[in-house]
Design a protein around this motif. Sequence first.
Motif, PDB file in Angstrom:
ATOM      1  N   GLU A   1       0.832  -1.203   0.000  1.00 42.95           N
ATOM      2  CA  GLU A   1       0.000   0.000   0.000  1.00 42.95           C
ATOM      3  C   GLU A   1       0.874   1.263   0.000  1.00 42.95           C
ATOM      4  O   GLU A   1       0.580   2.223  -0.712  1.00 42.95           O
ATOM      5  N   ASP A   2       1.951   1.233   0.765  1.00 48.94           N
ATOM      6  CA  ASP A   2       2.844   2.385   0.847  1.00 48.94           C
ATOM      7  C   ASP A   2       3.510   2.692  -0.492  1.00 48.94           C
ATOM      8  O   ASP A   2       3.874   3.831  -0.759  1.00 48.94           O
ATOM      9  N   ARG A   3       3.658   1.692  -1.337  1.00 49.97           N
ATOM     10  CA  ARG A   3       4.281   1.899  -2.651  1.00 49.97           C
ATOM     11  C   ARG A   3       3.464   2.826  -3.547  1.00 49.97           C
ATOM     12  O   ARG A   3       3.995   3.418  -4.472  1.00 49.97           O
ATOM     13  N   LYS A   4       2.171   2.923  -3.305  1.00 51.30           N
ATOM     14  CA  LYS A   4       1.295   3.721  -4.167  1.00 51.30           C
ATOM     15  C   LYS A   4       1.594   5.213  -4.068  1.00 51.30           C
ATOM     16  O   LYS A   4       1.257   5.967  -4.965  1.00 51.30           O
ATOM     17  N   ARG A   5       2.213   5.620  -2.984  1.00 54.43           N
ATOM     18  CA  ARG A   5       2.573   7.029  -2.836  1.00 54.43           C
ATOM     19  C   ARG A   5       3.752   7.345  -3.744  1.00 54.43           C
ATOM     20  O   ARG A   5       4.539   6.486  -4.085  1.00 54.43           O
ATOM     21  N   ASP A   6       3.881   8.584  -4.109  1.00 54.33           N
ATOM     22  CA  ASP A   6       5.032   9.035  -4.881  1.00 54.33           C
ATOM     23  C   ASP A   6       6.209   9.095  -3.930  1.00 54.33           C
ATOM     24  O   ASP A   6       6.300   9.995  -3.109  1.00 54.33           O
ATOM     25  N   ALA A   7       7.105   8.145  -4.025  1.00 52.30           N
ATOM     26  CA  ALA A   7       8.151   8.007  -3.027  1.00 52.30           C
ATOM     27  C   ALA A   7       9.537   8.378  -3.553  1.00 52.30           C
ATOM     28  O   ALA A   7      10.533   7.914  -3.028  1.00 52.30           O
TER      29      ALA A   7
ATOM     30  N   GLU B   1      11.870   9.716  -0.803  1.00 60.84           N
ATOM     31  CA  GLU B   1      11.919   9.034   0.484  1.00 60.84           C
ATOM     32  C   GLU B   1      13.227   8.289   0.686  1.00 60.84           C
ATOM     33  O   GLU B   1      13.845   7.814  -0.264  1.00 60.84           O
TER      34      GLU B   1
ATOM     35  N   THR C   1      13.433   4.764  -0.921  1.00 62.17           N
ATOM     36  CA  THR C   1      13.689   4.779  -2.361  1.00 62.17           C
ATOM     37  C   THR C   1      15.171   5.021  -2.623  1.00 62.17           C
ATOM     38  O   THR C   1      15.780   4.368  -3.476  1.00 62.17           O
TER      39      THR C   1
END
Length: 126
Positions: free
Chosen positions: A15-21, A24, A27
């Motif tokens: 789920e966290d991958r869906k954010r523009d990372a 971060e 990444t």
Amino acid sequence: MRYALLIYETPQMFEDRKRDADDEPLTAAWRAYHRALVDAGIYVAGDPLHAPETGTTVRIRNGVREIQDGPYANTKEQLAGFIILELPSLDAAIDWAARCPGAALGALEVRPLAADIKARIERLGA
């Protein structure tokens, strides 16, 4: 010898991958790890996978094709990606797996590729 590093993540991590990372720290850690693998000359291939619910499982039972959408098993961690490395030993593969950012948050399985089986299949087909 080639080894697969099988990377497992929790549903929250998917789920966290869906954010523009792009900015971060995780990444950045993944980019640095990939660069280290390439620079060491051991990287063969690898890719992340989409979330398990995007998968489709195919089986043939009694000559009938069975299709199941989504993950086969509901577990705490799901296969999230893979990396194929060319290394001299299992110890070297374990060392590289321990450096992987995925090991700090999820789990990594190190498994040798079955090149001997692949070679037998290729000989039979020739």
